[in-house]
Write a protein that holds these residues in place. Structure first.
Motif, short mmCIF file in Angstrom:
data_model
loop_
_atom_site.label_atom_id
_atom_site.label_comp_id
_atom_site.label_asym_id
_atom_site.label_seq_id
_atom_site.Cartn_x
_atom_site.Cartn_y
_atom_site.Cartn_z
N THR A 183 1.04 -1.30 -0.04
CA THR A 183 -0.10 -0.56 -0.28
C THR A 183 0.31 1.45 -0.10
N THR A 184 2.03 1.73 -0.34
CA THR A 184 2.82 2.13 -0.32
C THR A 184 4.07 2.40 -1.39
N ARG A 185 3.62 3.84 -2.31
CA ARG A 185 5.24 3.97 -3.12
C ARG A 185 5.41 5.01 -2.69
N ALA A 186 7.39 4.98 -3.16
CA ALA A 186 7.72 6.19 -2.60
C ALA A 186 8.21 7.03 -3.89
N ILE A 187 8.63 8.01 -4.08
CA ILE A 187 9.77 9.09 -4.29
C ILE A 187 11.43 9.60 -4.23
N GLY A 188 12.10 9.23 -4.31
CA GLY A 188 13.35 9.62 -4.13
C GLY A 188 14.30 10.45 -4.29
N ILE A 189 15.31 10.80 -4.15
CA ILE A 189 16.01 11.65 -4.23
C ILE A 189 17.01 11.45 -5.04
N ILE A 190 17.63 11.43 -5.75
CA ILE A 190 19.24 11.45 -5.99
C ILE A 190 20.33 12.23 -6.77
N ASP A 191 20.95 11.92 -6.80
CA ASP A 191 22.44 12.75 -8.32
C ASP A 191 22.71 11.91 -9.28
N PRO A 192 22.13 13.15 -10.24
CA PRO A 192 22.18 12.25 -11.85
C PRO A 192 23.43 12.37 -12.34
N GLN A 193 24.38 12.79 -11.40
CA GLN A 193 25.75 12.24 -12.30
C GLN A 193 26.21 10.95 -11.61
N THR A 194 25.92 10.56 -9.89
CA THR A 194 26.77 9.60 -9.60
C THR A 194 25.65 8.72 -8.77
N THR A 195 24.28 8.87 -9.21
CA THR A 195 23.25 7.48 -8.70
C THR A 195 23.67 6.50 -10.21
N SER A 196 24.15 5.36 -9.36
CA SER A 196 24.25 4.45 -10.68
C SER A 196 22.49 4.30 -11.12
N ASP A 197 23.04 2.43 -12.38
CA ASP A 197 22.04 2.38 -12.98
C ASP A 197 21.36 1.45 -11.84
N ALA A 198 22.55 0.31 -11.07
CA ALA A 198 21.91 -0.25 -10.00
C ALA A 198 21.24 -0.07 -9.16
N ASP A 199 21.58 1.15 -7.92
CA ASP A 199 20.91 1.93 -7.65
C ASP A 199 19.39 2.49 -7.48
N LEU A 200 19.19 2.28 -9.12
CA LEU A 200 18.08 3.00 -9.92
C LEU A 200 17.50 1.93 -9.68
N ILE A 201 17.51 0.59 -10.37
CA ILE A 201 16.76 -0.65 -10.25
C ILE A 201 16.47 -0.70 -8.65
N ALA A 202 17.73 -0.99 -7.89
CA ALA A 202 16.94 -1.18 -6.32
C ALA A 202 16.42 -0.22 -5.94
N MET A 203 16.31 0.65 -5.99
CA MET A 203 14.90 1.27 -5.89
C MET A 203 14.07 1.50 -6.28
N HIS A 204 13.58 0.75 -7.59
CA HIS A 204 12.60 0.75 -7.82
C HIS A 204 12.11 -0.95 -7.30
N LYS A 205 13.25 -1.53 -7.01
CA LYS A 205 12.52 -2.52 -6.40
C LYS A 205 11.82 -2.41 -4.76
N ALA A 206 13.14 -1.03 -4.30
CA ALA A 206 11.75 -1.23 -3.20
C ALA A 206 10.29 0.14 -3.43
N GLY A 207 10.28 0.03 -4.52
CA GLY A 207 8.90 0.06 -4.53
C GLY A 207 8.56 2.22 -4.85
N ILE A 208 10.42 2.55 -5.21
CA ILE A 208 10.06 3.65 -5.89
C ILE A 208 9.74 4.45 -7.31
N ARG A 209 8.96 4.88 -7.42
CA ARG A 209 8.33 5.13 -8.27
C ARG A 209 8.87 7.00 -8.47
N GLY A 210 9.02 6.94 -8.77
CA GLY A 210 9.45 8.77 -9.01
C GLY A 210 10.31 9.38 -7.96
N ILE A 211 11.03 10.47 -8.64
CA ILE A 211 12.45 11.34 -8.34
C ILE A 211 12.11 12.78 -8.25
N ARG A 212 12.24 13.61 -6.64
CA ARG A 212 12.09 14.61 -6.34
C ARG A 212 12.92 15.34 -6.74
#
Length: 313
Positions: free
Chosen positions: A87-116
């Motif tokens: 019942t929970t989704r999330a919006i994260g914050i990233i550094d576009p220059q340093t956040t890796s593809d692996a980090d983004l995929i892990a965030m997606h698996k954790a329920g993150i669906r957007g970036i602030r």
């Protein structure tokens, strides 16, 4: 953070359920804040939010990463399962220059669906060109993996929308990414406007540009935190903004509590930013009842159920 609610009003307010698409969790004892933060909030725990949601009768939520944590989403990924992954989704914050593809995929698996987009990090709060750069950087990063994520950006200078609107329309159309703005886009109700706009708040800077973006489907708006756009304790003058948004496009609106109710956005000096700032006292139930009274059954269901499900699937 004091919130006045009665037990289980949700049977009347939310017969089909309801989503809070903008709230925070702050647990600095478990997850320390960023040294470069713009604000130091007190603790606002998972247990406290679960109680808040239950008392209001909400069944879903979108946890928005607090900028006080910087671009480290470790806390966000830990909070989602505690709130309930179903019942929970999330919006994260990233550094576009340093956040890796692996980090983004892990965030997606954790329920993150957007970036602030953190404009403080770009030193862009007062600079429209830097805001454009922030949008470009984040849109390019999010589009790369085709995760279906959205972007959220809120400018405190509504007059910037005259330049941002055509830029957003072109950039979002090219990237295929949905753009969201928080807190009514920070357009103001009459009580917070200079006197020359009291008779007709639609004349305020940015109003026409934001409404066109919404009308054309290029911008989603969170009807959240009325205390950021109105000086009236009952928020009665916010009705004008609510009806203007619904008349523009009822399919591009969602609701958020902004719990635990941090103060208004602004640039703070370092000493002030590092000093704990108390939450605001808000009667969320009274605000929800007012909002419900301004909408039809269909509009209420779109705002609270159908639109958030479509945006944060």
């Amino acid at each position: 953070m004091t919130t006045t609610v009665t037990e289980n009003p949700g049977k009347a307010l939310f017969p089909n359920g309801g989503w809070d698409t903008h709230h925070h969790i702050f647990e600095p004892a478990l997850f320390p804040y960023s040294p470069q933060r713009h604000l130091t909030p007190p603790a606002a725990t998972v247990e406290q939010f679960v109680d808040f949601k239950r008392k209001l009768g909400l069944n879903g939520s979108v946890l928005t990463h607090g900028m006080s944590y910087g671009d480290d989403c470790t806390s966000l990924k830990a909070f989602v399962p505690l709130l309930g992954s179903e019942t929970t989704r999330a919006i994260g914050i990233i550094d576009p220059q340093t956040t890796s593809d692996a980090d983004l995929i892990a965030m997606h698996k954790a329920g993150i669906r957007g970036i602030r987009i953190n404009l403080y990090r770009y030193k862009a709060m007062e600079d429209v060109e830097l805001q454009k750069k922030a949008i470009i950087d984040h849109a390019a990063r999010v589009a790369k993996l085709s995760l279906g994520w959205n972007l959220t950006m809120t400018t405190i200078h509504t007059e910037f929308w005259s330049e941002l609107a055509p830029f957003v329309e072109a950039t979002m159309a090219k990237s295929g990414i949905q753009l969201i703005t928080d807190h009514f886009g920070l357009l103001k109700a009459a009580s917070m406007l200079p006197s020359q706009y009291h008779e007709d708040p639609s004349r305020q800077p940015g109003f026409a540009h934001v409404m066109k973006l919404v009308r054309d489907g290029h911008l989603w708006v969170k009807l959240s935190a009325p205390y950021r756009v109105s000086e009236r304790p009952d928020y009665a003058d916010v009705k004008f903004l609510v009806r203007a948004f619904f008349d523009a496009n009822k399919y591009r609106l969602v609701w958020g509590s902004d719990w635990p109710h941090t103060p208004r956005m602004r640039v703070r000096l370092p000493e002030e930013a590092l000093t704990e700032t108390p939450f605001l006292e808000v009667d969320d139930l009274a605000w929800l009842k007012s909002l419900r009274s301004w909408l039809s059954d269909e509009e209420w269901d779109l705002l609270m159920v159908e639109n958030p499900k479509a945006l944060f699937n």
